[in-house]
Scaffold this active site. Structure first.
Site, mmCIF file in Angstrom:
data_model
loop_
_atom_site.group_PDB
_atom_site.id
_atom_site.type_symbol
_atom_site.label_atom_id
_atom_site.label_comp_id
_atom_site.label_asym_id
_atom_site.label_seq_id
_atom_site.Cartn_x
_atom_site.Cartn_y
_atom_site.Cartn_z
ATOM 1 N N TYR A 142 46.794 36.563 50.943
ATOM 2 C CA TYR A 142 45.909 35.431 51.235
ATOM 3 C C TYR A 142 46.691 34.247 51.814
ATOM 4 O O TYR A 142 46.111 33.330 52.379
ATOM 5 C CB TYR A 142 45.141 34.986 49.980
ATOM 6 C CG TYR A 142 44.121 35.997 49.497
ATOM 7 C CD1 TYR A 142 43.906 37.190 50.172
ATOM 8 C CD2 TYR A 142 43.365 35.758 48.359
ATOM 9 C CE1 TYR A 142 42.986 38.117 49.724
ATOM 10 C CE2 TYR A 142 42.430 36.679 47.904
ATOM 11 C CZ TYR A 142 42.254 37.863 48.588
ATOM 12 O OH TYR A 142 41.341 38.773 48.138
ATOM 13 N N LYS A 192 50.543 48.839 44.187
ATOM 14 C CA LYS A 192 50.325 49.995 45.075
ATOM 15 C C LYS A 192 51.714 50.427 45.545
ATOM 16 O O LYS A 192 52.015 50.496 46.743
ATOM 17 C CB LYS A 192 49.400 49.569 46.235
ATOM 18 C CG LYS A 192 48.937 50.683 47.130
ATOM 19 C CD LYS A 192 47.983 51.647 46.474
ATOM 20 C CE LYS A 192 47.636 52.790 47.415
ATOM 21 N NZ LYS A 192 46.987 53.926 46.743
ATOM 22 N N ASP A 225 44.265 51.764 42.865
ATOM 23 C CA ASP A 225 43.089 52.641 43.050
ATOM 24 C C ASP A 225 42.712 53.314 41.733
ATOM 25 O O ASP A 225 41.537 53.400 41.367
ATOM 26 C CB ASP A 225 43.315 53.670 44.170
ATOM 27 C CG ASP A 225 44.738 54.216 44.220
ATOM 28 O OD1 ASP A 225 45.597 53.739 43.440
ATOM 29 O OD2 ASP A 225 45.005 55.127 45.015
ATOM 30 N N ASP A 249 41.853 39.591 42.638
ATOM 31 C CA ASP A 249 40.563 39.093 43.115
ATOM 32 C C ASP A 249 39.507 40.193 42.980
ATOM 33 O O ASP A 249 38.412 39.987 42.450
ATOM 34 C CB ASP A 249 40.744 38.694 44.597
ATOM 35 C CG ASP A 249 39.556 37.930 45.140
ATOM 36 O OD1 ASP A 249 38.649 37.592 44.362
ATOM 37 O OD2 ASP A 249 39.530 37.665 46.357
ATOM 38 N N ASP A 253 36.514 40.950 39.559
ATOM 39 C CA ASP A 253 35.059 41.045 39.770
ATOM 40 C C ASP A 253 34.522 42.337 39.171
ATOM 41 O O ASP A 253 33.434 42.369 38.593
ATOM 42 C CB ASP A 253 34.724 41.008 41.270
ATOM 43 C CG ASP A 253 34.516 39.582 41.766
ATOM 44 O OD1 ASP A 253 35.055 38.652 41.126
ATOM 45 O OD2 ASP A 253 33.829 39.393 42.786
#
Ligand code: NAD
Length: 358
Positions: A142, A192, A225, A249, A253
């Site tokens: 970001y 990852k 994942d 982020d 959620d």
């Protein structure tokens, strides 16, 4: 105790939900003999309308002079067509950066009165869910370099970069370790590393730092994942979940939805000092703005976190959490968490009921 709180209500439902939190904070001040003052400031779309930019200098200046900052949410369709650097979200990223808030803590808790609101099967939620997502907030993709160009064969092309330094990883790992020490002493670190170089540095640094400084803590790695799957398959296995800006982020959620409604999830953003930024994890919900139906609980819980984490007012924080539990146990619900046989109330009424029970 005297505290000056900057209030960035923002856009959409922002003003309604921050009003709700202020109602409860005023009640706390009255009951416990504190003096809280509130200073409204503009951020996001409303700041673009007033000043032509999402983060006016006065907002940054006043926030840096406050004891802490309460934020609603920013954004909405009105500003969606603006270029990236002038969008409301840019204001949000800017204020986090200006306050040097590099950690974002998002507790996703399933309240017992709302067990039915979870989309997961009963056998998965009966063990209880409380996932504390510790998200790195001022680094990663970001904030990395980005660009656009026209590729000769592929046409319009865009790129972003994920970048992390050892120092950035260490300081967020410290926050996660401190939290884990007060809880289960377990951290699941999400990355990852099978693909990304930045994730391999993340993994190595998290382990080295935790082993050297917090030997009692067990750090387990999980690929992002797989984590996305595990949160819905076996949410009870998580306690402190440490991850980067973008993965945090997304996963927070998902964790939020597993616990029922996004309207129940609070967050705190902190740096090295005690001044923090406290906000619900949801957005400005333009679809329900101004209708007095939004759930103010995420923002009220964020205000409770402010009392505990910025002002060390643990008893006052607990008083708000207990008041929320009572209101839920008594069957009061906003539309997003409504179920059969419960009493439906609006945003303002929900805040009033919670304040009354403080
Ligand atoms: P959103 O979180 O605003 O809304 C998603 C859904 O959840 C909507 O149906 C909404 O009505 C509902 N919802 C959200 N909060 C609720 C609450 N307190 N009570 C009841 N229902 C609630 O996400 P979105 O629709 O993807 O984004 C809307 C705007 O918010 C966009 O402009 C986006 O950029 C912005 N946004 C801001 C933040 C922030 O300020 N931190 C975060 C996410 C999105």
């Amino acid at each position: 105790m005297k505290k000056h709180i900057a209030v960035l209500a923002g856009d959409g439902i922002g003003p309604e939900i921050t009003d709700g939190a202020i109602t409860v904070l005023k009640k706390i001040a009255e009951k416990y003999g504190h003096e809280f003052t509130f200073e409204p400031l503009l951020l996001g779309g409303c700041a673009i309308d007033a000043y032509g930019e999402p983060l006016p200098a006065i907002t940054t200046e006043r926030c840096l002079k406050s004891d802490s900052v309460l934020l609603g949410a920013v954004g909405g369709p009105k500003w969606d067509s603006l270029p990236g650097d002038r969008r409301p979200e840019k204001g949000l990223l800017g204020i986090r950066k200006a306050m040097n808030l590099y950690s974002n803590i998002r507790p996703a808790k399933l309240w017992s009165a709302l067990a039915d609101a979870s989309p997961l099967k009963k056998n998965l939620v009966e063990k209880g869910i409380e996932i504390i997502v510790v998200r790195e907030l001022t680094g990663g993709i970001y904030f990395g370099e980005r660009g656009k160009y026209v590729d000769e064969s592929m046409g319009e092309t865009a790129w972003d970069t994920e970048k992390y330094s050892v120092e950035e990883i260490k300081r967020i790992t410290k926050i996660a370790c401190e939290l884990a020490m007060k809880r289960s002493k377990r951290i699941i670190s999400v990355d990852k590393a099978n693909v990304l170089e930045s994730s391999r540095l993340w993994r190595k640094t998290v382990h080295e730092y935790a082993e050297q400084n917090y030997p009692e803590i067990t750090v387990t790695d999980m690929l992002v994942d797989n984590t996305a799957m595990q949160i819905v398959k076996n949410p009870a296995q998580f306690d402190v979940l440490l991850t980067s800006n973008m993965f945090g982020d997304i996963l927070s959620d998902e964790a939020a939805q597993v616990t029922g409604s996004i309207g129940m999830l609070a967050s705190s953003s902190l740096g090295d000092g005690t001044r923090g930024l406290y906000e619900p994890i949801h957005g400005s919900a333009p679809d329900i703005a101004g209708l007095d139906v939004a759930n103010p609980i995420a923002t009220i819980l964020s205000a409770a976190m402010m009392l505990r984490d910025s002002f060390s007012l643990t008893e006052e924080c607990d008083a708000i959490e207990s008041a929320i539990a009572r209101v839920l146990d008594e069957g009061y619900r906003t539309a997003d968490i409504m179920s059969e046989g419960m009493k439906k109330v609006g945003c303002r009424e929900m805040a009033r009921l919670i304040a009354e029970r403080v």
